[in-house]
Design a protein around this motif. Sequence first.
Motif, PDB file in Angstrom:
ATOM      1  N   THR A 120     -17.927  10.374  -6.620  1.00 42.24           N
ATOM      2  CA  THR A 120     -18.065   8.991  -5.895  1.00 42.24           C
ATOM      3  C   THR A 120     -17.568   7.995  -7.009  1.00 42.24           C
ATOM      4  OG1 THR A 120     -19.955   9.432  -4.512  1.00 42.24           O
ATOM      5  CG2 THR A 120     -19.608   7.163  -4.777  1.00 42.24           C
ATOM      6  N   LEU A 121     -18.054   8.325  -8.061  1.00 42.95           N
ATOM      7  CA  LEU A 121     -17.684   6.896  -9.276  1.00 42.95           C
ATOM      8  C   LEU A 121     -16.248   7.031  -9.313  1.00 42.95           C
ATOM      9  CD1 LEU A 121     -20.746   7.162 -11.591  1.00 42.95           C
ATOM     10  CD2 LEU A 121     -20.020   5.228  -9.791  1.00 42.95           C
ATOM     11  N   ILE A 122     -15.605   8.292  -9.751  1.00 45.70           N
ATOM     12  CA  ILE A 122     -14.144   8.370  -9.940  1.00 45.70           C
ATOM     13  C   ILE A 122     -13.500   8.313  -8.788  1.00 45.70           C
ATOM     14  CG2 ILE A 122     -12.502  10.134 -10.266  1.00 45.70           C
ATOM     15  CD1 ILE A 122     -14.052   9.614 -12.925  1.00 45.70           C
ATOM     16  N   ARG A 123     -13.719   8.393  -7.407  1.00 44.24           N
ATOM     17  CA  ARG A 123     -13.080   8.133  -6.348  1.00 44.24           C
ATOM     18  C   ARG A 123     -13.078   6.532  -6.237  1.00 44.24           C
ATOM     19  NH1 ARG A 123      -9.941  11.754  -5.248  1.00 44.24           N
ATOM     20  NH2 ARG A 123     -10.896  13.728  -4.497  1.00 44.24           N
ATOM     21  N   ARG A 124     -14.220   5.803  -6.334  1.00 44.83           N
ATOM     22  CA  ARG A 124     -14.028   4.258  -6.271  1.00 44.83           C
ATOM     23  C   ARG A 124     -13.149   3.583  -7.473  1.00 44.83           C
ATOM     24  NH1 ARG A 124     -20.499   3.338  -5.742  1.00 44.83           N
ATOM     25  NH2 ARG A 124     -20.752   3.876  -3.475  1.00 44.83           N
ATOM     26  N   MET A 125     -13.034   4.223  -8.611  1.00 47.01           N
ATOM     27  CA  MET A 125     -12.278   3.877  -9.816  1.00 47.01           C
ATOM     28  C   MET A 125     -10.693   4.084  -9.278  1.00 47.01           C
ATOM     29  SD  MET A 125     -14.263   4.934 -13.423  1.00 47.01           S
ATOM     30  CE  MET A 125     -12.724   3.752 -14.545  1.00 47.01           C
ATOM     31  N   ASP A 126     -10.600   5.130  -8.641  1.00 53.24           N
ATOM     32  CA  ASP A 126      -9.192   5.628  -8.416  1.00 53.24           C
ATOM     33  C   ASP A 126      -8.834   4.820  -7.188  1.00 53.24           C
ATOM     34  OD1 ASP A 126      -7.071   7.590  -8.604  1.00 53.24           O
ATOM     35  OD2 ASP A 126      -7.813   8.780  -6.770  1.00 53.24           O
ATOM     36  N   GLU A 127      -9.396   4.254  -6.264  1.00 52.05           N
ATOM     37  CA  GLU A 127      -9.116   3.117  -5.151  1.00 52.05           C
ATOM     38  C   GLU A 127      -8.880   2.110  -5.876  1.00 52.05           C
ATOM     39  OE1 GLU A 127     -12.483   3.201  -2.296  1.00 52.05           O
ATOM     40  OE2 GLU A 127     -12.275   5.325  -1.966  1.00 52.05           O
ATOM     41  N   ALA A 128      -9.680   1.526  -6.749  1.00 56.35           N
ATOM     42  CA  ALA A 128      -9.337   0.391  -7.468  1.00 56.35           C
ATOM     43  C   ALA A 128      -8.001   0.581  -8.255  1.00 56.35           C
ATOM     44  CB  ALA A 128     -10.336   0.019  -8.349  1.00 56.35           C
ATOM     45  N   TYR A 129      -7.883   1.577  -8.826  1.00 58.52           N
ATOM     46  CA  TYR A 129      -6.518   1.832  -9.337  1.00 58.52           C
ATOM     47  C   TYR A 129      -5.263   1.921  -8.570  1.00 58.52           C
ATOM     48  CZ  TYR A 129      -3.036   3.964 -12.618  1.00 58.52           C
ATOM     49  OH  TYR A 129      -2.226   4.387 -13.345  1.00 58.52           O
ATOM     50  N   LEU A 130      -5.276   2.640  -7.612  1.00 62.57           N
ATOM     51  CA  LEU A 130      -4.254   2.539  -6.693  1.00 62.57           C
ATOM     52  C   LEU A 130      -3.860   1.213  -6.012  1.00 62.57           C
ATOM     53  CD1 LEU A 130      -4.915   6.170  -4.681  1.00 62.57           C
ATOM     54  CD2 LEU A 130      -3.218   5.531  -6.737  1.00 62.57           C
ATOM     55  N   GLY A 131      -5.110   0.520  -5.728  1.00 65.12           N
ATOM     56  CA  GLY A 131      -4.838  -0.754  -5.124  1.00 65.12           C
ATOM     57  C   GLY A 131      -4.126  -1.596  -6.049  1.00 65.12           C
ATOM     58  N   TRP A 132      -4.541  -1.421  -7.615  1.00 65.03           N
ATOM     59  CA  TRP A 132      -3.823  -2.337  -8.511  1.00 65.03           C
ATOM     60  C   TRP A 132      -2.405  -1.816  -8.691  1.00 65.03           C
ATOM     61  CZ3 TRP A 132      -1.458  -1.051 -13.171  1.00 65.03           C
ATOM     62  CH2 TRP A 132      -0.968  -1.893 -14.071  1.00 65.03           C
ATOM     63  N   VAL A 133      -1.976  -0.621  -8.540  1.00 65.44           N
ATOM     64  CA  VAL A 133      -0.843  -0.092  -8.695  1.00 65.44           C
ATOM     65  C   VAL A 133      -0.016  -0.712  -7.574  1.00 65.44           C
ATOM     66  CG1 VAL A 133       0.795   1.787  -8.376  1.00 65.44           C
ATOM     67  CG2 VAL A 133      -1.271   2.050  -9.885  1.00 65.44           C
ATOM     68  N   GLU A 134      -0.619  -0.761  -6.251  1.00 65.83           N
ATOM     69  CA  GLU A 134       0.248  -1.275  -5.058  1.00 65.83           C
ATOM     70  C   GLU A 134       0.534  -2.585  -5.360  1.00 65.83           C
ATOM     71  OE1 GLU A 134       1.993  -1.092  -1.403  1.00 65.83           O
ATOM     72  OE2 GLU A 134       1.430   0.316  -2.569  1.00 65.83           O
ATOM     73  N   GLU A 135      -0.507  -3.502  -5.708  1.00 67.27           N
ATOM     74  CA  GLU A 135      -0.069  -4.825  -5.941  1.00 67.27           C
ATOM     75  C   GLU A 135       0.873  -5.058  -7.152  1.00 67.27           C
ATOM     76  OE1 GLU A 135      -3.957  -6.450  -7.555  1.00 67.27           O
ATOM     77  OE2 GLU A 135      -5.192  -5.813  -5.630  1.00 67.27           O
ATOM     78  N   GLN A 136       0.897  -4.335  -7.915  1.00 61.77           N
ATOM     79  CA  GLN A 136       2.186  -4.180  -8.933  1.00 61.77           C
ATOM     80  C   GLN A 136       3.355  -4.048  -8.167  1.00 61.77           C
ATOM     81  OE1 GLN A 136       1.548  -5.671 -12.001  1.00 61.77           O
ATOM     82  NE2 GLN A 136      -0.564  -5.648 -11.049  1.00 61.77           N
ATOM     83  N   HIS A 137       3.456  -3.237  -7.491  1.00 62.85           N
ATOM     84  CA  HIS A 137       4.602  -2.775  -6.827  1.00 62.85           C
ATOM     85  C   HIS A 137       5.169  -3.946  -5.773  1.00 62.85           C
ATOM     86  CE1 HIS A 137       7.759  -0.225  -4.943  1.00 62.85           C
ATOM     87  NE2 HIS A 137       7.064  -0.389  -3.678  1.00 62.85           N
ATOM     88  N   GLU A 138       4.185  -4.498  -5.121  1.00 59.20           N
ATOM     89  CA  GLU A 138       4.581  -5.526  -4.201  1.00 59.20           C
ATOM     90  C   GLU A 138       5.065  -6.930  -5.101  1.00 59.20           C
ATOM     91  OE1 GLU A 138       4.502  -5.619  -0.865  1.00 59.20           O
ATOM     92  OE2 GLU A 138       4.363  -3.352  -1.013  1.00 59.20           O
ATOM     93  N   ASP A 139       4.455  -7.061  -5.922  1.00 59.53           N
ATOM     94  CA  ASP A 139       4.486  -8.012  -6.992  1.00 59.53           C
ATOM     95  C   ASP A 139       6.200  -7.855  -7.268  1.00 59.53           C
ATOM     96  OD1 ASP A 139       2.314  -9.399  -6.418  1.00 59.53           O
ATOM     97  OD2 ASP A 139       1.770  -8.993  -8.638  1.00 59.53           O
ATOM     98  N   GLU A 140       6.631  -6.839  -7.994  1.00 63.84           N
ATOM     99  CA  GLU A 140       7.943  -6.735  -8.244  1.00 63.84           C
ATOM    100  C   GLU A 140       8.810  -6.577  -7.202  1.00 63.84           C
ATOM    101  OE1 GLU A 140       8.340  -2.883 -10.465  1.00 63.84           O
ATOM    102  OE2 GLU A 140       6.654  -3.354 -11.554  1.00 63.84           O
TER     103      GLU A 140
END
Length: 147
Positions: free
Chosen positions: A121-141
């Motif tokens: 559960t903890l790894i999945r929550r971190m993973d969701e946050a990480y993937l959300g950040w990656v998506e934000e970076q992609h959208e910004d670029e």
Amino acid sequence: MRVASRRRRDGFPARRQCAALPDGARRKKLTQALRWALQWGDQAEWLAQVAEEHGFTPKALRDRPDLPEHLESVWRAFWSLTGDRQLGAYGGCGRIPFVAMDRYAERFRSGDIDDFERFETLIRRMDEAYLGWVEEQHEDEKRKKDR
């Protein structure tokens, strides 16, 4: 105040219960620390140097969340497991596979199913946050290119 309780995937109550939390309180220490590390981590040393040289603490450094000692093993596990992601043909980033978490837990953690479920559960929550950040970076670029 409410008492947060967990149910295992098979529907039975978990053996342990979370400590009582005030209404609206959430436990986000890992994801907050992850978001800070993704945004400022590569500049942390420089921020500390600025604080020392100029006698004031930059806001980014003041906002750095503390990671409790009992979560450090999960933090290390996340960074070890993040390399097990599958990458898409177009630069997409996949989730950390269950098999990788299971293998990691088998090697480095206890065999208790409740402990593994908490770990997952903890790894999945971190993973969701990480993937959300990656998506934000992609959208910004993408927005910068479209200008």
